[in-house]
Design a protein around this motif. Structure first.
Motif, PDB file in Angstrom:
ATOM      1  N   PHE A   1     105.344  53.534  70.001  1.00 15.00           N
ATOM      2  CA  PHE A   1     104.219  52.614  70.144  1.00 15.00           C
ATOM      3  C   PHE A   1     102.952  53.262  69.621  1.00 15.00           C
ATOM      4  O   PHE A   1     102.829  54.489  69.556  1.00 15.00           O
ATOM      5  CB  PHE A   1     104.038  52.168  71.603  1.00 15.00           C
ATOM      6  N   TYR A   2     102.026  52.403  69.227  1.00 20.75           N
ATOM      7  CA  TYR A   2     100.736  52.823  68.700  1.00 20.75           C
ATOM      8  C   TYR A   2      99.670  51.893  69.262  1.00 20.75           C
ATOM      9  O   TYR A   2      99.860  50.677  69.252  1.00 20.75           O
ATOM     10  CB  TYR A   2     100.684  52.693  67.166  1.00 20.75           C
ATOM     11  N   VAL A   3      98.565  52.444  69.735  1.00 18.58           N
ATOM     12  CA  VAL A   3      97.403  51.641  70.083  1.00 18.58           C
ATOM     13  C   VAL A   3      96.437  51.785  68.923  1.00 18.58           C
ATOM     14  O   VAL A   3      96.008  52.892  68.592  1.00 18.58           O
ATOM     15  CB  VAL A   3      96.758  52.082  71.409  1.00 18.58           C
TER      16      VAL A   3
ATOM     17  N   THR B   1     105.576  56.541  76.992  1.00 23.64           N
ATOM     18  CA  THR B   1     105.101  57.909  77.201  1.00 23.64           C
ATOM     19  C   THR B   1     103.973  58.142  76.210  1.00 23.64           C
ATOM     20  O   THR B   1     104.202  58.293  75.010  1.00 23.64           O
ATOM     21  CB  THR B   1     106.231  58.937  76.981  1.00 23.64           C
ATOM     22  N   ASP B   2     102.745  58.143  76.713  1.00 25.13           N
ATOM     23  CA  ASP B   2     101.537  58.251  75.892  1.00 25.13           C
ATOM     24  C   ASP B   2     101.169  59.721  75.727  1.00 25.13           C
ATOM     25  O   ASP B   2     100.480  60.293  76.552  1.00 25.13           O
ATOM     26  CB  ASP B   2     100.411  57.471  76.574  1.00 25.13           C
ATOM     27  N   ASP B   3     101.658  60.331  74.629  1.00 28.12           N
ATOM     28  CA  ASP B   3     101.390  61.750  74.409  1.00 28.12           C
ATOM     29  C   ASP B   3     100.796  62.046  73.025  1.00 28.12           C
ATOM     30  O   ASP B   3     100.702  63.206  72.624  1.00 28.12           O
ATOM     31  CB  ASP B   3     102.661  62.567  74.618  1.00 28.12           C
TER      32      ASP B   3
ATOM     33  N   HIS C   1      96.521  57.335  71.361  1.00 24.36           N
ATOM     34  CA  HIS C   1      97.425  56.599  72.259  1.00 24.36           C
ATOM     35  C   HIS C   1      98.634  56.164  71.441  1.00 24.36           C
ATOM     36  O   HIS C   1      98.636  55.119  70.788  1.00 24.36           O
ATOM     37  CB  HIS C   1      96.727  55.389  72.884  1.00 24.36           C
ATOM     38  N   SER C   2      99.665  56.999  71.462  1.00 26.33           N
ATOM     39  CA  SER C   2     100.929  56.711  70.780  1.00 26.33           C
ATOM     40  C   SER C   2     102.000  57.542  71.456  1.00 26.33           C
ATOM     41  O   SER C   2     101.707  58.483  72.180  1.00 26.33           O
ATOM     42  CB  SER C   2     100.837  57.040  69.288  1.00 26.33           C
TER      43      SER C   2
END
Length: 150
Positions: A89-91, A61-63, A70-71
């Motif tokens: 997650f982390y971009v 879920t990219d919020d 993007h995390s």
């Protein structure tokens, strides 16, 4: 007069070219589910325990919840006949880092991490590494499929 018009056109054309060239592609969201196939798995301190191929479903879920554009939260479905929730997650740059805390039957906590390249403009994740730390460490090649593939 016509010479001035030609000079003006010659000078204006390069500026016009910059104005009509499409800009950089817009970043895509990573929200969705991605199939993950782990292969070439090896475990143990010396890496002498060969593991079998495993398939998972990574749900993101990219919020922007973790301070980067993007995390967000992550879930790994089909892991040891269940799901791991509470991951994040982390971009960062052109890479994605997905992290989970995994409990064990003995009460130990281990970490499960996926690290892979991404294409931000397409919202795709490439082939990377899936690793389990703590207890009996293991690592393998993680081939991430297309979004919506689970």
């Amino acid at each position: 007069m016509s010479r001035n018009i030609r000079t003006f056109i010659a000078m204006a054309l390069p500026f016009l070219a910059f104005a009509i060239v499409p800009g950089t592609a817009k970043a895509q969201s990573f929200t969705g589910n991605y199939p993950v196939l782990e292969t070439q798995a090896k475990a143990g301190i010396a890496g002498t325990i060969k593991g079998g191929n495993q398939s998972f479903c990574l749900v993101l879920t990219d919020d922007g919840a973790f301070g980067r554009p993007h995390s967000g939260t992550a879930t790994l479905e089909s892991f040891d006949a269940g799901s791991i929730t509470g991951g994040e997650f982390y971009v960062i740059g052109n890479n994605i880092f997905v992290n989970f805390t995994v409990g064990s039957t003995t009460g130990e906590a281990s970490g499960l991490a996926l690290f892979a390249p991404v294409n931000i403009s397409k919202g795709t994740i490439g082939t990377g590494i899936l690793a389990l730390t703590g207890g009996v460490p293991s690592s393998g090649l993680a081939t991430v499929g297309a979004k919506g593939g689970c």
